[in-house]
Write an enzyme that holds these catalytic residues in place. Structure first.
Site, PDB file in Angstrom:
ATOM      1  N   GLU A   9      -4.120  -2.939   4.948  1.00 17.87           N
ATOM      2  CA  GLU A   9      -4.649  -3.676   6.096  1.00 17.87           C
ATOM      3  C   GLU A   9      -5.036  -2.783   7.272  1.00 17.87           C
ATOM      4  O   GLU A   9      -5.878  -3.169   8.095  1.00 17.87           O
ATOM      5  CB  GLU A   9      -3.618  -4.731   6.559  1.00 17.87           C
ATOM      6  CG  GLU A   9      -4.211  -5.760   7.520  1.00 17.87           C
ATOM      7  CD  GLU A   9      -3.213  -6.852   7.917  1.00 17.87           C
ATOM      8  OE1 GLU A   9      -2.115  -6.898   7.335  1.00 17.87           O
ATOM      9  OE2 GLU A   9      -3.557  -7.649   8.808  1.00 17.87           O
ATOM     10  N   ASN A  39       4.606  -7.174   6.032  1.00 15.59           N
ATOM     11  CA  ASN A  39       4.078  -8.495   5.665  1.00 15.59           C
ATOM     12  C   ASN A  39       3.983  -8.684   4.167  1.00 15.59           C
ATOM     13  O   ASN A  39       4.006  -9.803   3.680  1.00 15.59           O
ATOM     14  CB  ASN A  39       2.697  -8.714   6.288  1.00 15.59           C
ATOM     15  CG  ASN A  39       2.798  -9.135   7.742  1.00 15.59           C
ATOM     16  OD1 ASN A  39       3.540 -10.047   8.069  1.00 15.59           O
ATOM     17  ND2 ASN A  39       2.083  -8.443   8.591  1.00 15.59           N
ATOM     18  N   GLY A  56       2.487 -14.605  -0.130  1.00 16.69           N
ATOM     19  CA  GLY A  56       2.574 -15.480  -1.301  1.00 16.69           C
ATOM     20  C   GLY A  56       2.395 -14.758  -2.621  1.00 16.69           C
ATOM     21  O   GLY A  56       2.571 -15.357  -3.684  1.00 16.69           O
ATOM     22  N   GLU A  70       9.474   3.566   7.402  1.00 14.15           N
ATOM     23  CA  GLU A  70       9.259   2.161   7.746  1.00 14.15           C
ATOM     24  C   GLU A  70       9.784   1.935   9.164  1.00 14.15           C
ATOM     25  O   GLU A  70      10.925   2.253   9.475  1.00 14.15           O
ATOM     26  CB  GLU A  70       9.980   1.257   6.739  1.00 14.15           C
ATOM     27  CG  GLU A  70      10.125  -0.196   7.144  1.00 14.15           C
ATOM     28  CD  GLU A  70       8.791  -0.880   7.413  1.00 14.15           C
ATOM     29  OE1 GLU A  70       7.882  -0.769   6.561  1.00 14.15           O
ATOM     30  OE2 GLU A  70       8.650  -1.504   8.485  1.00 14.15           O
ATOM     31  N   ARG A 122     -12.149 -20.135   4.916  1.00 12.86           N
ATOM     32  CA  ARG A 122     -11.243 -20.058   6.063  1.00 12.86           C
ATOM     33  C   ARG A 122     -11.985 -19.869   7.378  1.00 12.86           C
ATOM     34  O   ARG A 122     -11.664 -20.491   8.380  1.00 12.86           O
ATOM     35  CB  ARG A 122     -10.259 -18.897   5.864  1.00 12.86           C
ATOM     36  CG  ARG A 122      -9.196 -19.203   4.830  1.00 12.86           C
ATOM     37  CD  ARG A 122      -8.315 -17.988   4.576  1.00 12.86           C
ATOM     38  NE  ARG A 122      -7.197 -18.333   3.703  1.00 12.86           N
ATOM     39  CZ  ARG A 122      -6.283 -17.463   3.270  1.00 12.86           C
ATOM     40  NH1 ARG A 122      -6.356 -16.192   3.629  1.00 12.86           N
ATOM     41  NH2 ARG A 122      -5.297 -17.848   2.488  1.00 12.86           N
ATOM     42  N   ALA A 148       0.825  -1.210   0.000  1.00 11.07           N
ATOM     43  CA  ALA A 148       0.000   0.000   0.000  1.00 11.07           C
ATOM     44  C   ALA A 148       0.858   1.257   0.000  1.00 11.07           C
ATOM     45  O   ALA A 148       0.615   2.188  -0.777  1.00 11.07           O
ATOM     46  CB  ALA A 148      -0.946  -0.001   1.200  1.00 11.07           C
TER      47      ALA A 148
END
Lengths: 504, 504
Positions: free
Chosen positions: B469, B80, B85, B72, B329, B52
């Site tokens: 997130e 993350n 993946g 950061e 999930r 993002a």
């Protein structure tokens, strides 16, 4: 650093100081700011005069607090509590025990967790269940008269619902109010609390608009009230606050609400501004028995429960059933929303429920709902199909299927419990359905001691307590009937005891 | 009213002013307070260097912003995002079109709403889906290389997942980082932003701890950075913040987390302190493929997907299956939690999954998980039963039932899709299961323009944008695989474009 001429800024500095004092950087912020002027001083200030607020006042009085003030925003006392059906699920009351009913707080918690989809804060649910029987004693002391019966409500694994003689919240709020006045508790209505005021030690009072008129959202006089021991927020839900509901749960933006008009977000916003941690703000209980053809939850909502049990609900687009009409509230409301989504603004697709004459004859609310036009009569399947714009053959098939199910010749694909087996035959009585916001599941996070939790520290905000619908967590994502009243009684009392024990 | 010597108070006054300016009382508060000192000045400050944050920087650069700073907290870049993946579900990319796959943004939204249980903010979901294909083009421009395939993930109604050549988030963060540096974007790591700073017009900068060490949660130097156009918060989730998770969702207090250790609540708290409206703070995605016998999501979590598809999962207390091993999930994680609840701290009841040799032979992650001891081999049903403390006869029955299901002789009561039909025979390879926090579904409410919404006004907080997130609403209660990356790309870019368009 004292600047007595900028009192408002100083108060704000205090509030935000407490917000940020334990912030991530761990910087200690000076919080030497105090309000310069208080118009009035009490030991305890309670915001809201519903079940939670009254229970907080009751316990504060029992603990010997002298100066208790209850502030109510509306002209009428009691908020939604005064309007509710007054069902109270309380395991292990003397009445329940006398009837030989086996029950336990743990059983109630298990039922609540199932309805709450596991989102319940377990300690809060257990605290409510364990203290429920004590609420019965409080109510008796305040002069509430009970019916001599304990009934079982949907989703509850035991009969545990108690009812006042006249089954309405007013049968509780009125005697409690009277009892509290007799003990010296002061009440003020049209007093709109809109801000929590801090000093060095935490929340120390409130800002209030007096002579408040909710129609115009204005008042005649601003004031400050000091609460030497602390403030209990028991202001209820905000389902009528369209803007706040839309911001938190836009998918519900179009839904009506069953609450009284005072159910706005003023106090949840004030608690957020005071740094409280909110949970589940996006979770609302929807009433699946609501109709677009009456205001709020009227007599039609009572009728619907009977039509659900002994009749069926139909999707006009398909002419077919679309849900187990006796599933829990969330399941049914979500199924109805899916049906509604098939419609457009110009061509809405309201699901409807209907039943036969025999059901209408004993359905609570039927007469009034029929008189008001919420429930309509159709003398044939054809007429019913025409009324709701349904394909008549599809509707005939659905009715034929149902009649085979009640005759035991067919299995119900929706597995509705069949306590009664009533065949569907004309004349039919039908009502259009559209779920409405019924209860705010979320709110301020509290501890089992009714302390409001800070978003910054995850620990209690000193001097600030909350109880009832303005809090979140007890019931999780959705709640069972007869449980919000008990939530209010139990956590209201705990808040009252906690604030009473606090040093002034 | 200017008091230049109390800069911190003044900043706080400004922040709370904006909190309360549009409060319920409608009082306009003076907000003429400005920070007295800025250590540094940029046009745009971005908090977080994951997908993002990088996307926000990309778009700010494309819009011609000169001075962009990315801060950061950790030593390592990318949060993350760098570890994931890197599956990216993007309808209507040129690659998807070239393969003749029929898809649309609306189809993706429908899939997302089903996974999100209807809690999604519909406009946010649609904004993500409509802009997803554009993310593909951005990534190509930054030098990301894609595999020439588009695959279908669970819960998606079309093949729409794209993958970088090496399927790991680093294959995206590294080239983007490099591209952005080449365009003059500045990056600073070990820079822990912990507070948003306001002036009269909204958010104007940040407070930062530089030379920050997450092990000790301390740094060497405090600083302020001005952001002339505004601040983009792209700081990710907080699953590693045990205290904050426990406060919002106590039922998950005991769960481990798959996130990197920097995933704490610092920035969501800073946004709450700045008056942002949070949604769904209590909703977390749990990974149902996680094991108590490895840290986070290790190779065992890959193995589990294969064991779920071709083997089964067993409740040790009953020796029986307890879920559709390929359900979504949330469904699977909740089923596992129910099994775990039957155990105690001293006698835990971990469900386990297992498969035969043939499955292990082609299962991703198997070799490493077996080597590390997360996955164990049992040469007989008896050995498997002993390993997990299961009644051997019950386990034998479950295996026999399964083998009849794959042979087509019996119906699966859990209705698991049977893409392959693999009989279960020893040797068995098994792994214990325990859901872990994988993703924070909730966060700051944003508009479709990535503006952070104020809890007080339900309107944007000027100068404050967020993406990824740390925001809530796009995915509702739970999300599909391959969608959080795209959420980050799309709303990161929108935030970058919005902040770029703002007047300095």
């Amino acid at each position: 650093m004292e600047h007595p001429h900028i009192s408002r800024r100083r108060v704000l500095g205090g509030a935000l100081g407490s917000l940020l004092a334990a912030g991530a950087a761990g910087e200690a912020l000076a919080r030497n700011v105090k309000p310069q002027h208080w118009d009035e001083t009490y030991d305890v200030v309670i915001v809201g005069s519903g079940f939670a607020g009254l229970s907080a006042a009751y316990e504060a009085v029992k603990q010997g607090v002298k100066r208790v003030l209850v502030l109510e925003k509306m002209e009428a006392w009691g908020g939604n509590s005064a309007l509710c059906g007054a069902l109270m699920c309380m395991p292990l009351t003397k009445m329940q025990k006398a009837k030989g009913i086996e029950d336990s707080p743990e059983k109630l918690v298990a039922d609540m967790m199932a309805a709450g989809r596991g989102f319940n804060h377990p300690e809060l649910a257990l605290t409510m269940a364990k203290n429920a029987a004590g609420a019965f004693d409080m109510l008796e002391e305040c002069g509430v008269e009970f019916q001599d019966k304990v009934i079982r409500l949907g989703g509850h694994s035991a009969p545990r619902a108690h009812l006042p003689k006249v089954p309405s919240g007013g049968s509780i709020t009125v005697p409690m109010h009277k009892w509290l006045r007799s003990k010296g508790v002061e009440f003020r209505n049209r007093a709109n609390v809109h801000e929590l005021v801090f000093d060095d030690d935490g929340v120390r009072g409130v800002k209030v608009t007096f002579d408040y008129d909710w129609h115009t959202d204005t008042g005649r006089r601003e004031g400050t009230v000091r609460a030497l021991k602390g403030v209990v927020v028991a202001s209820g839900g905000w389902g009528q606050d369209h803007e706040f509901v839309t911001a938190t749960m836009p998918a519900y933006a179009q839904l009506e609400c069953t609450s009284q008009p005072g159910a706005t977000a003023t106090m949840i916003k004030a608690m957020l501004a005071a740094g409280s941690l909110p949970v589940m703000l996006d979770m609302f209980q929807l009433g699946p028995w609501a109709s677009p053809d009456e205001k709020g939850a009227g007599p039609g909502s009572f009728f619907a429960d009977y039509a659900f049990a002994e009749g069926m609900a139909i999707d006009p687009k398909t002419g077919a059933r679309f849900m187990n009409e006796l599933a829990d509230r969330r399941t049914r409301a979500e199924a109805q929303l899916k049906v509604l989504e098939k419609g457009t603004k110009d061509a809405p697709n309201y699901p409807f429920c209907f039943c036969s004459q025999a059901t209408a004859d004993h359905a609570e609310g039927f007469k009034a709902a029929y008189r008001e036009g919420t429930v309509k009569r159709s003398d044939s399947v054809e007429a019913l199909a025409k009324l709701h714009g349904v394909d008549v053959e599809a509707l005939k098939q659905s009715i034929a299927d149902w009649n085979e199910i009640v005759a035991g010749k067919k299995e119900d694909p929706f597995k509705k419990p069949l306590d009664t087996r009533t065949e569907l035959n004309p004349p039919f009585y039908s009502m259009r359905l559209s779920p409405k916001l019924h209860y705010c599941m979320g709110g301020a996070a509290i501890t089992p001691r009714a302390e409001v939790v800070s978003a910054q520290t995850c620990k209690p905000i000193p001097g600030l307590y909350a109880a009832g619908e303005v809090t979140g967590g007890v019931h999780g994502m959705d709640r069972l009937g007869g449980c919000s009243s008990v939530d209010c009684f139990v956590f209201g009392r705990i808040a009252g005891a906690q604030v009473a024990a606090r040093k002034a």
